[in-house]
Design a protein around this motif. Structure first.
Motif, mmCIF file in Angstrom:
data_model
loop_
_atom_site.group_PDB
_atom_site.id
_atom_site.type_symbol
_atom_site.label_atom_id
_atom_site.label_comp_id
_atom_site.label_asym_id
_atom_site.label_seq_id
_atom_site.Cartn_x
_atom_site.Cartn_y
_atom_site.Cartn_z
ATOM 1 N N PHE A 85 -25.977 35.529 14.536
ATOM 2 C CA PHE A 85 -24.814 36.168 13.998
ATOM 3 C C PHE A 85 -24.409 35.634 12.498
ATOM 4 O O PHE A 85 -24.282 34.256 12.611
ATOM 5 N N ASP A 91 -17.748 31.674 7.990
ATOM 6 C CA ASP A 91 -16.831 30.308 8.462
ATOM 7 C C ASP A 91 -17.799 29.319 9.201
ATOM 8 O O ASP A 91 -17.756 29.625 10.620
ATOM 9 N N LEU A 92 -18.332 28.012 8.723
ATOM 10 C CA LEU A 92 -19.010 27.293 9.338
ATOM 11 C C LEU A 92 -18.045 25.956 9.543
ATOM 12 O O LEU A 92 -16.660 26.191 9.254
ATOM 13 N N TYR A 93 -18.881 24.959 10.121
ATOM 14 C CA TYR A 93 -18.019 23.790 10.351
ATOM 15 C C TYR A 93 -17.865 22.963 8.881
ATOM 16 O O TYR A 93 -19.029 22.200 8.714
ATOM 17 N N ASP A 94 -16.798 22.975 8.268
ATOM 18 C CA ASP A 94 -16.903 22.292 6.927
ATOM 19 C C ASP A 94 -17.048 20.623 7.110
ATOM 20 O O ASP A 94 -17.562 20.015 6.082
ATOM 21 N N VAL A 95 -16.694 20.121 8.184
ATOM 22 C CA VAL A 95 -16.758 18.463 8.249
ATOM 23 C C VAL A 95 -18.260 18.172 8.433
ATOM 24 O O VAL A 95 -18.748 17.010 8.304
ATOM 25 N N GLN A 100 -26.363 18.209 9.850
ATOM 26 C CA GLN A 100 -25.769 18.108 11.103
ATOM 27 C C GLN A 100 -25.578 19.360 11.805
ATOM 28 O O GLN A 100 -25.699 19.564 12.847
ATOM 29 N N ILE A 101 -25.162 20.520 10.977
ATOM 30 C CA ILE A 101 -24.838 21.772 11.730
ATOM 31 C C ILE A 101 -26.208 22.555 12.168
ATOM 32 O O ILE A 101 -25.977 23.175 13.145
ATOM 33 N N ARG A 103 -28.797 20.815 13.415
ATOM 34 C CA ARG A 103 -28.967 19.961 14.614
ATOM 35 C C ARG A 103 -27.968 20.213 15.653
ATOM 36 O O ARG A 103 -28.579 20.807 16.718
ATOM 37 N N PHE A 104 -26.770 20.706 15.217
ATOM 38 C CA PHE A 104 -25.897 20.977 16.317
ATOM 39 C C PHE A 104 -26.173 22.342 16.868
ATOM 40 O O PHE A 104 -26.002 22.488 18.110
ATOM 41 N N THR A 105 -26.208 23.330 16.053
ATOM 42 C CA THR A 105 -26.614 24.836 16.610
ATOM 43 C C THR A 105 -27.838 24.490 17.473
ATOM 44 O O THR A 105 -27.987 25.398 18.433
ATOM 45 N N LEU A 147 -29.062 29.608 9.955
ATOM 46 C CA LEU A 147 -28.735 29.125 11.461
ATOM 47 C C LEU A 147 -28.941 30.437 12.337
ATOM 48 O O LEU A 147 -29.247 30.254 13.495
ATOM 49 N N MET B 1 -23.417 19.600 23.255
ATOM 50 C CA MET B 1 -23.003 19.734 21.711
ATOM 51 C C MET B 1 -21.537 20.257 22.050
ATOM 52 O O MET B 1 -20.875 20.104 21.164
ATOM 53 N N GLY B 104 -12.447 26.786 7.875
ATOM 54 C CA GLY B 104 -13.196 25.569 7.732
ATOM 55 C C GLY B 104 -13.327 25.082 9.388
ATOM 56 O O GLY B 104 -14.131 24.302 9.614
ATOM 57 N N GLY B 106 -14.496 27.157 11.748
ATOM 58 C CA GLY B 106 -15.636 27.945 12.189
ATOM 59 C C GLY B 106 -15.553 28.622 13.414
ATOM 60 O O GLY B 106 -16.413 28.597 14.262
#
Lengths: 299, 256
Positions: A85, A91-95, A100-101, A103-105, A147, B1, B104, B106
């Motif tokens: 999707f 809007d992803l994880y800004d931090v 990292q994102i 690997r996270f996904t 992603l 996760m 931000g 998400g």
């Protein structure tokens, strides 16, 4: 036997605080197609996607993805395991950093395609060490696509993936979608109000207006079915009462009468020829014309 | 996760308060010799006290308690600093739901991942409560370690029991903020409403000498008589569980 549709909604309804966003939406997306989901702003496109992915609950009708009920919490997780999707806002994880994102996904998907992730990281020229908040809109879109593509998904749901992008970036995104579909054979549900995008990549169309599907079908079938007939008269064009069932719209301007029909061309032509015009010309129609006529006709 | 994301969301709201609390207890312990010296010269007769009401009670309780090192630590740390800061930090940790809609965070990306809302929420609650317990226990255990610096000792059992009382009541405030975070899309309103409720409860308890949550939190009965405030702890734990259940229900029904 025909393959079951990947997405299927029947009389789908959704209301927010009494305001109906979807009013009996019925459509199906065939497996392996790139389905353009067209509609004006506020037509109900994003609401439909939210219902399909379990982010919003339907108030009536049914919504099924891969034959699973979209509003069942367990089925919804199974749907999302098989779906990539890209949201309208990207809007992803800004931090997190890009790396990292990714690997996270990857941690959520047993079928995560590491090869594709590496490939798209290079192709999209994404800086692995940079934070997501530091990425431009174009880069965010590319990251969101990476992603979605790398999930090993059977279905890609892309909500306005080219919104806010310049023409070059738009072209890059569309090409990426097409080449991913060509190599991976996934089904794509591409929501947009940007007609050229859909015209370029889609082979199946759903046009939605005010929460209802007004046109559905294969894009080529629609182009074949719709015809614009232009009649030029020696004097002022008459105001005819046309009875042929396939007529969608008529427009009279000076000596010219234009008729748009969606079926029964021969019957329409026979009725029009009786008007004794100086010339009768049958022309193909564009997706834009089909869209505008469908939406305006509904209104 | 799911756990990793919860940790990322809350880590600074945990680590900064932890640093503040450790520095706070360090200063409190090092200050003790000076306070003890002053208190040896102070005699307060209840009859002679011209200040009455909540303030008078507080002065008497303070002077009476702080005549010993154990009393000083209980009064300054468990009854005052840790109760107040612990409540504040519990609310801070409980606020800002994983599913709040600010830019931000998400939210849509989170919801598109193949994990149920319940698992996101449960991980967020578990990580937040884990951090709350660490905020209560780590600085309290530091008392045991640091006390020899001023030639005193503090029992590990006392430190842990009092910290756990604080955690259980703090969990109710955490859960209140957690529930409110499923009702509002921003971080500030849950924080302000939960903070406001905590202040009102604290003022009422102090003004009317009630046996309320802050008294349970400070483990006053354990300090005075060695008995735990079981009813208060049970009520707090029940309230926390009910509030968390309410939050789970809200999120399950929520349209994003």
């Amino acid at each position: 036997m025909a393959e079951a549709p990947v997405i299927e909604t029947t009389h789908l309804r959704k209301a927010y605080d009494g305001v109906e966003a979807l009013r009996g939406l019925t459509f199906a997306v065939p497996a392996g197609s790139i389905c353009g989901f067209l509609g004006r702003n506020g037509a109900g496109k994003t609401t439909t996607i939210k219902v399909l992915l379990g982010m919003a609950r339907r108030t009536g009708g049914t919504a099924r993805v891969f034959g699973l009920a979209a509003d069942d919490p367990h089925d919804s997780v199974r749907i999302r395991q098989r779906t990539g999707f890209v949201s309208e806002d990207k809007d992803l994880y800004d931090v997190m950093t890009v790396e990292q994102i990714i690997r996270f996904t990857a941690g959520f998907y047993p079928r995560w395609r590491k090869d594709l992730a590496s490939q798209y990281l290079r192709t999209f020229e994404l800086p692995a060490e940079r934070h997501v908040r530091e990425l431009s809109r174009g880069m965010r879109t590319r990251l969101a696509l990476l992603l979605a593509f790398s999930r090993g998904a059977e279905l890609l749901v892309l909500d306005e993936p080219t919104s806010g992008l310049d023409p070059a970036a738009t072209e890059e995104v569309l090409q990426a979608v097409v080449s991913h579909v060509a190599t991976e054979g996934v089904t794509v549900f591409l929501s947009s109000h940007h007609l050229p995008d859909i015209d370029q990549v889609a082979d199946h169309i759903v046009i939605i207006d005010r929460g209802r599907a007004v046109v559905t079908g294969g894009l080529e079938d629609l182009r074949d079915a719709y015809r614009r007939i232009q009649l030029v008269f020696d004097a002022e064009a008459p105001q005819p009462t046309l009875r042929a069932p396939g007529i969608v719209a008529t427009e009279r301007r000076g000596r010219v009468l234009t008729v748009l029909c969606r079926s029964g061309l021969e019957q329409v032509l026979a009725e029009l020829r009786a008007l004794d015009a100086a010339s009768v010309e049958v022309m193909p129609v564009t997706l834009k014309e089909i869209f505008l006529e469908s939406v305006n006709g509904e209104n | 996760m799911v756990w990793y994301k919860s940790w990322l969301d809350t880590r600074w709201r945990f680590l900064i308060p932890l640093g503040i609390l450790v520095v706070n207890i360090w200063g409190l312990i090092l200050e003790y010799p000076h306070v003890a010296g002053v208190l040896r010269t102070v005699q307060v007769q209840p009859d002679a006290l011209t200040v009455s009401g909540a303030l008078g009670r507080a002065i008497l309780e303070s002077v009476a308690a702080e005549r010993t090192y154990r009393g000083y630590i209980w009064y300054q740390w468990f009854r005052n600093n840790l109760s107040q800061l612990g409540t504040l930090f519990a609310i801070l940790l409980g606020s800002g739901s994983l599913l709040s809609g600010s830019t931000g965070t998400g939210t849509m990306f989170t919801l598109s991942l193949p994990a149920s809302r319940t698992s996101w929420l449960a991980a967020r609650a578990a990580v937040g409560l884990g951090e709350s317990i660490a905020l209560a226990v780590i600085p309290s255990v530091a008392i045991v370690v640091l006390s020899p610096l001023v030639g005193e000792r503090y029992a590990m059992t006392d430190a842990v029991v009092q910290a756990l009382c604080l955690f259980v009541v703090g969990a109710a405030f955490f859960s209140l903020a957690f529930l409110l975070s499923t009702m509002f899309n921003d971080t500030w309103r849950p924080m302000l409403i939960a903070g406001g409720i905590a202040i009102v409860v604290s003022v009422c308890e102090s003004q009317f000498a009630l046996n309320g949550p802050f008294r349970v939190m400070s483990a006053a009965t354990y300090f005075a008589a060695g008995s735990l405030p079981w009813i208060g702890l049970l009520l707090s734990a029940t309230a926390a569980a009910a509030l968390l259940y309410g939050a789970a229900r809200n999120v399950a029904r929520h349209d994003f």
